[in-house]
Scaffold this active site. Sequence first.
Site, PDB file in Angstrom:
ATOM      1  CG  ASP A  80      40.701  35.872  54.498  1.00 46.01           C
ATOM      2  OD1 ASP A  80      40.718  36.946  55.143  1.00 46.01           O
ATOM      3  OD2 ASP A  80      40.019  35.718  53.476  1.00 46.01           O
ATOM      4  CD  GLU A 147      38.778  41.373  52.285  1.00 44.12           C
ATOM      5  OE1 GLU A 147      38.433  42.402  51.683  1.00 44.12           O
ATOM      6  OE2 GLU A 147      39.559  40.534  51.779  1.00 44.12           O
TER       7      GLU A 147
END
Length: 488
Positions: A80, A147
């Site tokens: 991400d 994350e």
Amino acid sequence: MNNMEKTELTPQRVFDQFATINTIPRPSKHEEKMIAYLTSFGKEHGLATKVDATGNVLISKPATPGYENRATVVLQSHMDMVCDKLVDHEIDFMNDPIESYVDGEWLKAKGTTLGADDGIGVAIELAILASDDICHGPIECLFTVDEETGLTGAFGLEAGFMSGDMLINLDSEDEGQIFVSCAGGITTHAHFRFTREAAPTGQFFLKASLKGLCGGHSGDDINKKRANAIKIMARFLYMINEKYGVRLAQWNSGKMHNAIPRDGVVVFSVPADKKEEVKAAWNIFTGEVEEEFHVTDTSMEFAMESTEAEAVLPQSVSTSLIRSLQALDNGILSMCQDEEIAWLVETSSNIASVQSSADDVAVVASQRSNVMSNLRNMANTVKAQFQLAGADVEQSDGYPAWKMNPNSKLTKIVVDTYKQLFGKDPKVLGIHAGLECGLFSERYPNMDMVSFGPTLRGVHTPDERLLIPTVQMVWDHLIEILKNIPEK
């Protein structure tokens, strides 16, 4: 990147992968397209590929001939990215690609975050997986989800999903620095709930705004003394509220829980007969703030204008919110006590966002520390300040710090190969930011881990940029490490 620029970047195999990745939308918590791409990539290359219930992807590559008995190495990065943009830039992060371009030795994006955090780590892993000219033992490439906003992938990773003996996290941002420990963190959410009241009579409405602050990562950049848009606005509102009284209508500043807010807008009212005094106070205040941050934030833009009347927060809530944000601890709270790492921030807190709605103002603040007892203390301090202001407060479970392993075999290999390649010593450090390694160490307590990566600047902001030559250095270093992994 256009084709000419792509062919000029080395290692080309890594930058080709990165260019492809940046065509795939991957905001935190919306990594579905990236998961699908990674899954198809693994299968297309004939590699064992699996996805866990959280969305983490693991692609395994067998050893090259002669390296079958080496210890298994996990290469890890998160899929991400933080999606932030300039105020006047148009983009749909759920569908549009990131547009990157070369500026000297730097790779940048047009008006948005670049996604090199941690897309460049993903690209390096994919280039390793696609290669047929690199010597290595068994490799597992782990790609985690979310994350940036909650370490969701690392939290959800089950024991046994990986089988590696050593792990190299590719999510650090200074080439030549090898990280062997990181801070833990807790996020605090405060809600000021209310029923709005009609615009009071005898009041004059103003809209105050600021933009152009540097911002940055609330862990890596908290020691750089940069301005926080929320704290600046809170300072002004507190002074005006104490002298004239303020009725808040809207307060919106900051987006991400792990970024220092760069801009903000507040709509408020003051007694009509005091409006000129308030405007004069604003002009004095903004000049003082510009001078205060003349080194770190050189592009501040302040504005104040009259605006239409609207429903406001109750007086008590308005005052409590302003006072709490004036009082709230922000920035560095303590440095590490150990002499050898006295330069490292130990404990900090960052007010990350204020967002108003019809019946609620939501405030997010992030606390970090390399000492877990101090992390709990700092989180409780922030919680207590909001509780005293009458807010409803919730806190995340947090994530643990990653403790240094003084007997790490992997660290020795990483340091020795760096010296051999570049003729100088790397720096072996701890980092104040959070890394997924802390959570990995809970589920895989015997796994030997390090973290490194190419040089990034301005992460979590539209100024994010990647220092191109350092990608080649990290690539060469990683290849050399893989050659030198010992037998099991």
